[in-house]
Design a protein around this motif. Structure first.
Motif, PDB file in Angstrom:
ATOM      1  N   GLN A   1       0.789  -1.131   0.006  1.00 60.29           N
ATOM      2  CA  GLN A   1      -0.162  -0.210   0.235  1.00 60.29           C
ATOM      3  C   GLN A   1       0.811   1.217  -0.040  1.00 60.29           C
ATOM      4  O   GLN A   1       0.629   2.274  -0.612  1.00 60.29           O
ATOM      5  N   LEU A   2       2.102   1.053   0.823  1.00 64.27           N
ATOM      6  CA  LEU A   2       2.762   2.372   1.042  1.00 64.27           C
ATOM      7  C   LEU A   2       3.532   2.631  -0.415  1.00 64.27           C
ATOM      8  O   LEU A   2       3.851   3.645  -0.575  1.00 64.27           O
ATOM      9  N   TRP A   3       4.085   1.533  -0.852  1.00 62.00           N
ATOM     10  CA  TRP A   3       4.915   1.631  -2.310  1.00 62.00           C
ATOM     11  C   TRP A   3       3.796   2.363  -3.251  1.00 62.00           C
ATOM     12  O   TRP A   3       4.392   3.112  -4.202  1.00 62.00           O
ATOM     13  N   GLU A   4       2.609   1.995  -3.420  1.00 63.84           N
ATOM     14  CA  GLU A   4       1.601   2.472  -4.361  1.00 63.84           C
ATOM     15  C   GLU A   4       1.612   3.927  -4.075  1.00 63.84           C
ATOM     16  O   GLU A   4       1.352   4.908  -5.026  1.00 63.84           O
ATOM     17  N   GLU A   5       1.612   4.435  -3.008  1.00 65.55           N
ATOM     18  CA  GLU A   5       1.332   5.741  -2.476  1.00 65.55           C
ATOM     19  C   GLU A   5       2.493   6.513  -2.870  1.00 65.55           C
ATOM     20  O   GLU A   5       2.332   7.912  -3.439  1.00 65.55           O
TER      21      GLU A   5
ATOM     22  N   GLU B   1       2.943   9.650  -5.495  1.00 67.95           N
ATOM     23  CA  GLU B   1       3.169  11.292  -5.023  1.00 67.95           C
ATOM     24  C   GLU B   1       4.411  11.501  -5.856  1.00 67.95           C
ATOM     25  O   GLU B   1       4.609  12.763  -6.101  1.00 67.95           O
ATOM     26  N   SER B   2       5.403  10.554  -5.997  1.00 66.81           N
ATOM     27  CA  SER B   2       6.698  11.012  -6.507  1.00 66.81           C
ATOM     28  C   SER B   2       6.485  11.018  -7.957  1.00 66.81           C
ATOM     29  O   SER B   2       7.600  11.773  -8.701  1.00 66.81           O
ATOM     30  N   GLU B   3       5.392  10.620  -8.522  1.00 68.07           N
ATOM     31  CA  GLU B   3       5.410  10.325  -9.961  1.00 68.07           C
ATOM     32  C   GLU B   3       6.443   9.582 -10.622  1.00 68.07           C
ATOM     33  O   GLU B   3       7.079  10.028 -11.780  1.00 68.07           O
ATOM     34  N   MET B   4       6.985   8.674  -9.956  1.00 69.41           N
ATOM     35  CA  MET B   4       7.963   7.930 -10.543  1.00 69.41           C
ATOM     36  C   MET B   4       7.545   6.298 -10.689  1.00 69.41           C
ATOM     37  O   MET B   4       6.818   5.886  -9.792  1.00 69.41           O
ATOM     38  N   GLU B   5       7.855   5.627 -11.702  1.00 62.16           N
ATOM     39  CA  GLU B   5       7.787   4.377 -11.515  1.00 62.16           C
ATOM     40  C   GLU B   5       8.669   3.565 -10.834  1.00 62.16           C
ATOM     41  O   GLU B   5       9.881   3.468 -11.127  1.00 62.16           O
TER      42      GLU B   5
ATOM     43  N   ASP C   1      15.677   3.628  -7.521  1.00 61.31           N
ATOM     44  CA  ASP C   1      14.781   4.778  -7.735  1.00 61.31           C
ATOM     45  C   ASP C   1      13.921   5.012  -6.565  1.00 61.31           C
ATOM     46  O   ASP C   1      13.449   6.029  -6.305  1.00 61.31           O
ATOM     47  N   CYS C   2      13.602   3.805  -5.874  1.00 59.63           N
ATOM     48  CA  CYS C   2      12.800   3.933  -4.823  1.00 59.63           C
ATOM     49  C   CYS C   2      13.374   4.816  -3.677  1.00 59.63           C
ATOM     50  O   CYS C   2      12.769   5.712  -3.162  1.00 59.63           O
ATOM     51  N   ILE C   3      14.566   4.604  -3.287  1.00 59.85           N
ATOM     52  CA  ILE C   3      15.421   5.532  -2.566  1.00 59.85           C
ATOM     53  C   ILE C   3      15.487   7.291  -2.951  1.00 59.85           C
ATOM     54  O   ILE C   3      15.242   8.136  -1.986  1.00 59.85           O
TER      55      ILE C   3
ATOM     56  N   ARG D   1      13.710  12.677  -2.504  1.00 57.47           N
ATOM     57  CA  ARG D   1      13.024  13.790  -3.037  1.00 57.47           C
ATOM     58  C   ARG D   1      11.870  14.305  -2.371  1.00 57.47           C
ATOM     59  O   ARG D   1      11.737  15.441  -2.027  1.00 57.47           O
ATOM     60  N   LEU D   2      11.012  13.500  -1.911  1.00 54.85           N
ATOM     61  CA  LEU D   2       9.796  13.823  -1.197  1.00 54.85           C
ATOM     62  C   LEU D   2      10.150  14.073  -0.004  1.00 54.85           C
ATOM     63  O   LEU D   2       9.637  15.130   0.629  1.00 54.85           O
TER      64      LEU D   2
END
Length: 378
Positions: free
Chosen positions: A69-73, A77-81, A149-151, A156-157
């Motif tokens: 759920q958190l990865w999807e959020e 929010e980051s607009e990154m795949e 990319d996740c990090i 960025r956020l």
């Protein structure tokens, strides 16, 4: 400057925690000895598998579903795949503990799981040649996280919500006096109301300032990419996989954006890393180990492109540590992810942000206490 929370270790778990705290309006400082994402820890290598029917134990499934759920959020929010739904094949003997736990997890939490014989797998994915009697449990909703990319997304956020990040900065002193966290680095001094330690293999070098040493030991691991037929191994055709065999427990990824087939071994000979010594680079023995597995269970020709090394930071039982410091309520610790932690970094970061604010964790972390280890060095 004085902060609400200081985080030592701005990798996967720490960066996520920084984001969730900053989003709550807390003043946050993240300090790292390197510059995440980087090549010196456990989070590089482009990709990590995320599975929900979990062979390491069905107690992990609630954390995984929260992580999902958190990865999807954060992706939104980051607009990154950040996630690719490639599906995941869990391969092995149906009598093995790992495979039994995969099936139990799916049944207990009603997760989608396709059960295939070795004949079905060999027919459906012609690159594979499984032994008679092997089975495969296919998770169609699982897949691959783009770890670096996740990090970067969390970085960025975090910054967008006001967090400060100090990189290439080693801790030279740490104390807690009358509840205030005091930190010295070669670049400056900082103070805070609370502290999160998520420093990977360097965790005990930080905790020794706080009279605590955890049963952690970093080990050397390897993985490699192989040039392979794109029409066979491309991510829309071929799943990520974990494969428990008489040769060992291996894992792999389809070719993503033309990168080639990626392969690593999860178990094997333990090569401990002592006193921050340099990790030996990928060598001929590492290549031979992977090539033996490929020759035995794959039909398509592959050629080694590049091999790399990384670290696992292990605990004795190979389960995580997510807890408060036994002596300091304002210190939270996340460590010992034992080679299967990255997929959880979203939820671990969220849990750390709860613990450090004195809140009860939204998911059960009771299996991950420090006190389960009877003998700790203090």
């Amino acid at each position: 400057m004085h902060y609400d929370t200081i985080i030592i270790g701005a990798g996967s778990m720490g960066m996520a925690a920084g984001y969730y705290l900053a989003k709550e309006g807390k003043t946050v400082l993240l300090i790292d000895a390197n510059r995440p994402p980087h090549q010196k820890g456990s989070h590089h290598g482009e990709t990590r598998i995320i599975r929900y029917a979990y062979g390491e134990g069905h107690a992990y499934v609630p954390l995984l579903l929260k992580a999902k759920q958190l990865w999807e959020e954060v992706e939104k929010e980051s607009e990154m795949e950040l996630f690719l739904q490639t599906g995941v094949l869990n391969i092995g003997s149906e009598t093995s503990l790992f495979m039994k736990e995969v099936k139990t997890s799916a049944e207990k939490y009603q997760l989608p799981l396709d059960v295939y014989t070795h004949e079905t797998v060999n027919s459906k994915w012609k690159a594979l040649q499984l032994d008679d009697g092997m089975v495969a449990y296919h998770e169609p909703t699982s897949g691959v996280l783009k770890c670096e990319d996740c990090i970067e997304a969390y970085r960025r956020l975090s910054l967008s919500h006001g967090a400060k990040i100090v990189t290439d900065s080693e801790i030279t002193d740490l104390s807690i006096i009358e509840g205030i966290v005091n930190i010295a680095t070669k670049d400056g001094h900082y103070s805070g109301d609370s502290l999160i330690v998520s420093a990977g293999a360097g965790t005990n070098s930080i905790l020794h300032y706080l009279d605590l040493q955890l049963p952690l030991y970093p080990i050397r691991k390897t993985f490699a990419w192989y040039k392979a037929q794109e029409d066979v191994y491309e991510a829309k055709q071929f799943p990520a996989f974990t494969c428990e065999t008489p040769l060992g427990h291996y894992y792999g990824f389809p070719s993503i954006d033309g990168s080639g087939l990626k392969l690593g071994r999860h178990d094997g000979v333990v090569q401990k890393i002592e006193n921050k010594q340099e990790v030996q680079p990928f060598n001929e023995e590492d290549e031979k180990e992977l090539a033996t597995f490929l020759a035995r269970y794959f039909t398509e020709k592959t050629n080694l492109q590049v091999g790399k090394t990384c670290m696992y930071t292990m605990t004795p039982d190979e389960h995580f540590i997510i807890d408060r410091h036994p002596q300091y309520e304002n210190v939270a610790i996340a460590a010992g992810f034992s080679g299967h932690g990255f997929k959880f970094s979203s939820v671990v970061g969220h849990v750390l942000s709860e613990l450090i604010r004195g809140k009860t964790s939204s998911v059960d972390i009771s299996p991950f206490t420090i006190e389960r280890f009877a003998e700790l060095k203090r």
